[in-house]
Motif scaffolding. Structure first.
Motif, PDB file in Angstrom:
ATOM      1  N   SER A   8      37.728  42.928  41.382  1.00 15.13           N
ATOM      2  CA  SER A   8      36.550  42.056  41.336  1.00 15.13           C
ATOM      3  C   SER A   8      35.501  42.646  40.400  1.00 15.13           C
ATOM      4  O   SER A   8      34.307  42.626  40.684  1.00 15.13           O
ATOM      5  N   GLY A   9      35.978  43.161  39.268  1.00 15.58           N
ATOM      6  CA  GLY A   9      35.050  43.608  38.230  1.00 15.58           C
ATOM      7  C   GLY A   9      34.628  42.427  37.384  1.00 15.58           C
ATOM      8  O   GLY A   9      34.950  41.262  37.701  1.00 15.58           O
ATOM      9  N   GLY A  10      33.919  42.710  36.302  1.00 15.75           N
ATOM     10  CA  GLY A  10      33.414  41.643  35.446  1.00 15.75           C
ATOM     11  C   GLY A  10      34.520  40.717  34.979  1.00 15.75           C
ATOM     12  O   GLY A  10      34.403  39.482  35.052  1.00 15.75           O
ATOM     13  N   TRP A  11      35.641  41.304  34.544  1.00 16.42           N
ATOM     14  CA  TRP A  11      36.690  40.483  33.935  1.00 16.42           C
ATOM     15  C   TRP A  11      37.449  39.677  34.990  1.00 16.42           C
ATOM     16  O   TRP A  11      37.717  38.491  34.807  1.00 16.42           O
ATOM     17  N   GLU A  35      32.057  45.332  47.447  1.00 14.26           N
ATOM     18  CA  GLU A  35      32.052  44.310  46.387  1.00 14.26           C
ATOM     19  C   GLU A  35      32.249  42.919  46.983  1.00 14.26           C
ATOM     20  O   GLU A  35      31.526  41.964  46.644  1.00 14.26           O
ATOM     21  N   ALA A 103      44.528  44.510  31.600  1.00 16.27           N
ATOM     22  CA  ALA A 103      43.917  45.842  31.444  1.00 16.27           C
ATOM     23  C   ALA A 103      44.213  46.392  30.047  1.00 16.27           C
ATOM     24  O   ALA A 103      45.292  46.179  29.506  1.00 16.27           O
ATOM     25  N   LYS A 104      43.241  47.112  29.496  1.00 17.18           N
ATOM     26  CA  LYS A 104      43.387  47.617  28.124  1.00 17.18           C
ATOM     27  C   LYS A 104      43.337  49.139  28.129  1.00 17.18           C
ATOM     28  O   LYS A 104      42.265  49.717  28.293  1.00 17.18           O
ATOM     29  N   SER A 134      36.886  39.233  24.144  1.00 17.84           N
ATOM     30  CA  SER A 134      36.475  38.502  25.348  1.00 17.84           C
ATOM     31  C   SER A 134      35.560  39.365  26.206  1.00 17.84           C
ATOM     32  O   SER A 134      36.026  40.224  26.940  1.00 17.84           O
ATOM     33  N   ALA A 136      33.395  39.603  29.436  1.00 15.16           N
ATOM     34  CA  ALA A 136      33.286  38.899  30.713  1.00 15.16           C
ATOM     35  C   ALA A 136      31.928  38.200  30.818  1.00 15.16           C
ATOM     36  O   ALA A 136      31.816  37.078  31.305  1.00 15.16           O
ATOM     37  N   ARG A 251      31.014  48.546  26.845  1.00 16.51           N
ATOM     38  CA  ARG A 251      30.627  49.842  27.426  1.00 16.51           C
ATOM     39  C   ARG A 251      31.072  50.983  26.522  1.00 16.51           C
ATOM     40  O   ARG A 251      30.434  52.027  26.466  1.00 16.51           O
ATOM     41  N   THR A 274      32.743  52.263  33.428  1.00 14.95           N
ATOM     42  CA  THR A 274      34.118  52.200  32.907  1.00 14.95           C
ATOM     43  C   THR A 274      34.098  52.314  31.378  1.00 14.95           C
ATOM     44  O   THR A 274      33.618  51.419  30.698  1.00 14.95           O
ATOM     45  N   GLU A 276      36.961  52.960  28.884  1.00 12.23           N
ATOM     46  CA  GLU A 276      38.402  53.208  28.774  1.00 12.23           C
ATOM     47  C   GLU A 276      38.786  53.971  27.507  1.00 12.23           C
ATOM     48  O   GLU A 276      39.808  54.637  27.468  1.00 12.23           O
TER      49      GLU A 276
HETATM   50  N1  LIG Z   1      34.915  43.317  30.957  1.00 13.00           N
HETATM   51  C1  LIG Z   1      35.478  42.612  30.005  1.00 13.00           C
HETATM   52  O1  LIG Z   1      34.802  41.896  29.277  1.00 13.00           O
HETATM   53  C2  LIG Z   1      36.973  42.664  29.793  1.00 13.00           C
HETATM   54  C3  LIG Z   1      37.568  41.738  28.934  1.00 13.00           C
HETATM   55  C4  LIG Z   1      38.935  41.794  28.737  1.00 13.00           C
HETATM   56  C5  LIG Z   1      39.696  42.746  29.392  1.00 13.00           C
HETATM   57  N2  LIG Z   1      39.080  43.627  30.209  1.00 13.00           N
HETATM   58  C6  LIG Z   1      39.921  44.631  30.879  1.00 13.00           C
HETATM   59  O2  LIG Z   1      40.001  44.314  32.260  1.00 13.00           O
HETATM   60  C7  LIG Z   1      40.077  45.511  33.036  1.00 13.00           C
HETATM   61  C8  LIG Z   1      38.967  45.489  34.072  1.00 13.00           C
HETATM   62  O3  LIG Z   1      37.732  45.527  33.384  1.00 13.00           O
HETATM   63  P1  LIG Z   1      36.352  45.199  34.072  1.00 13.00           P
HETATM   64  O4  LIG Z   1      35.364  45.064  32.988  1.00 13.00           O
HETATM   65  O5  LIG Z   1      36.498  44.067  35.008  1.00 13.00           O
HETATM   66  O6  LIG Z   1      36.091  46.553  34.855  1.00 13.00           O
HETATM   67  P2  LIG Z   1      34.954  46.850  35.892  1.00 13.00           P
HETATM   68  O7  LIG Z   1      34.646  48.276  35.768  1.00 13.00           O
HETATM   69  O8  LIG Z   1      33.848  45.836  35.774  1.00 13.00           O
HETATM   70  O9  LIG Z   1      35.635  46.543  37.316  1.00 13.00           O
HETATM   71  C9  LIG Z   1      36.828  46.966  37.688  1.00 13.00           C
HETATM   72  C10 LIG Z   1      37.166  46.523  39.120  1.00 13.00           C
HETATM   73  O10 LIG Z   1      38.433  47.091  39.387  1.00 13.00           O
HETATM   74  C11 LIG Z   1      38.473  47.507  40.726  1.00 13.00           C
HETATM   75  N3  LIG Z   1      38.725  48.951  40.786  1.00 13.00           N
HETATM   76  C12 LIG Z   1      38.062  49.951  40.171  1.00 13.00           C
HETATM   77  N4  LIG Z   1      38.567  51.134  40.503  1.00 13.00           N
HETATM   78  C13 LIG Z   1      39.573  50.881  41.370  1.00 13.00           C
HETATM   79  C14 LIG Z   1      40.454  51.704  42.100  1.00 13.00           C
HETATM   80  N5  LIG Z   1      40.427  53.041  41.999  1.00 13.00           N
HETATM   81  N6  LIG Z   1      41.365  51.111  42.898  1.00 13.00           N
HETATM   82  C15 LIG Z   1      41.393  49.781  43.016  1.00 13.00           C
HETATM   83  N7  LIG Z   1      40.568  48.954  42.363  1.00 13.00           N
HETATM   84  C16 LIG Z   1      39.676  49.495  41.552  1.00 13.00           C
HETATM   85  C17 LIG Z   1      37.151  47.160  41.367  1.00 13.00           C
HETATM   86  O11 LIG Z   1      37.265  45.908  42.001  1.00 13.00           O
HETATM   87  C18 LIG Z   1      36.219  47.058  40.190  1.00 13.00           C
HETATM   88  O12 LIG Z   1      35.154  46.198  40.411  1.00 13.00           O
HETATM   89  C19 LIG Z   1      39.918  46.670  32.046  1.00 13.00           C
HETATM   90  O13 LIG Z   1      41.172  47.230  31.752  1.00 13.00           O
HETATM   91  C20 LIG Z   1      39.333  46.024  30.800  1.00 13.00           C
HETATM   92  O14 LIG Z   1      39.727  46.644  29.608  1.00 13.00           O
HETATM   93  C21 LIG Z   1      37.746  43.606  30.438  1.00 13.00           C
END
Ligand SMILES: NC(=O)c1ccc[n+]([C@@H]2O[C@H](COP(=O)([O-])OP(=O)(O)OC[C@H]3O[C@@H](n4cnc5c(N)ncnc54)[C@H](O)[C@@H]3O)[C@@H](O)[C@H]2O)c1
Length: 326
Positions: A8-11, A35, A103-104, A134, A136, A251, A274, A276
């Motif tokens: 439940s992160g941004g993406w 969350e 995930a990237k 993209s 989020a 980020r 985060t 990466e």
């Molecule tokens: N944010 C973007 O705009 C975007 C766009 C495209 C792809 N992505 C990819 O999507 C993936 C997630 O990115 P995000 O921005 O949502 O990250 P984020 O840091 O906003 O959130 C990640 C979520 O993952 C979960 N999480 C974190 N640590 C965990 C753990 N140890 N165990 C289980 N769950 C856990 C939690 O629900 C957390 O809110 C990344 O690999 C990123 O590269 C992000």
């Protein structure tokens, strides 16, 4: 379709809004009850995607058995936790679910791409990779966005294309799984460098040179791994690189700015969240060494991040390399 989103992160949340708008039955899973509670209480997850209200129809849970019998299970977890979350989901996963990796990154130690990890854990499932420019924060607000979806199973990629496309999100099918994943993972390494350039107060010439030469080294690595050169001029290559290297939503870019301003790299990552590219930089360097690929920007970044190389010296080193042909 029945879609579960892991993370439940941004993406994950931005894609939950998209999926719900498209009429799917959507569940979002998080490992963290705070969350889920925050979304239930306030309608949004301010810490991850402020100002984007999550539709009430989206089911929210911390119970990983929610993956059972879903048409699509979308993995929206940062790359370093993809393996552990997939292992948790394994006892409940149906072989029929399509696994959509968003995930990237690259795995430390094994040097594996995300889809390789997922197929090791779920060898019978069809896997699709989504990658491209993209943020989020933008997709969540309904800002037009286009990404690539790649799979060894064309039908699965087309199914994902159909399931997630509307007049806000546009998906292009690409056959090149390796290229799409390498583009998505390594652009974060180059984005950290672009942030450093801006943190140092250097100019647009420097940044454009870095993006262009960064794309060259991503392409060299991706092709050495079996990717197609064409992918790197597409959404998962140039597209994602540009959006990440030029936006305050990134980020990785923001963390680079702090490092360029003199903040210790570890502290900069701690302040940003985060990042990466920080984990991906040494893995990319190991892959480059293993495959005999020249990646001078990645080399310098590793020295800055992990070997106390002063940032200005990093730029001088890059500019003093023997000149050659483009
Ligand atoms: N944010 C973007 O705009 C975007 C766009 C495209 C792809 N992505 C990819 O999507 C993936 C997630 O990115 P995000 O921005 O949502 O990250 P984020 O840091 O906003 O959130 C990640 C979520 O993952 C979960 N999480 C974190 N640590 C965990 C753990 N140890 N165990 C289980 N769950 C856990 C939690 O629900 C957390 O809110 C990344 O690999 C990123 O590269 C992000």
């Amino acid at each position: 379709m029945k879609i579960t989103i892991l993370g439940s992160g941004g993406w994950g949340l931005a894609l939950a809004c998209t999926s719900q708008r498209l009429g799917h039955e959507v569940t979002v899973w998080s490992a963290f009850s705070d969350e889920i509670d925050a979304i239930k209480r306030t309608g949004e997850l301010h810490a991850k995607l402020p100002g984007v209200m999550i539709p009430k129809e989206v089911r929210l849970t911390t119970d990983i058995s929610c993956v059972k019998d879903e048409d699509i299970v979308l993995i929206g977890i940062p790359s370093q936790f993809v393996r552990s979350v997939c292992e948790q989901a394994k006892p409940f996963m149906s072989d029929k679910s399509i696994l959509l990796s968003t995930a990237k990154g690259l795995e430390n130690g094994t040097l594996m791409r995300m889809s390789e990890i997922i197929s090791e854990i779920f060898p019978k499932n069809r896997i699709v990779v989504m990658s491209g420019p993209s943020h989020a924060e933008e997709l969540g607000r309904g800002i037009p966005t286009a990404v690539a979806v790649a799979s060894y199973d064309k039908e699965a990629a087309e199914l994902i294309q159909k399931a997630f496309s509307d007049n806000v999100l546009r998906l292009y099918v690409n056959k090149d799984v390796v290229g799409c994943e390498i583009g998505g993972a390594v652009k974060n390494v180059i984005a950290l460098c672009c942030g450093i350039i801006d943190g140092l107060g250097l100019g647009d010439n420097t940044k454009a040179a870095l993006i262009t030469r960064g794309l060259s080294e991503i392409t060299r690595l991706g092709c050495a791994m079996g990717g197609s050169e064409k992918t790197f001029s597409g959404l998962a290559g140039l597209g994602d690189l540009v959006v990440t290297c030029t936006s305050m939503h990134s980020r990785n870019y923001r963390c680079g700015i702090l490092i360029g301003q003199g903040v210790d790299p570890e502290e900069a990552v701690r302040r940003t969240g985060t990042v990466e590219g920080y984990g991906c930089a040494p893995v990319t360097r190991k892959l480059a060494h293993k495959l005999g690929v020249e990646m001078p920007i990645t080399e310098e970044l590793n020295e800055i991040l992990f070997e106390n190389q002063p940032v200005r010296q990093g730029i001088i080193d890059l500019m003093s390399r023997p000149t050659g042909e483009e």
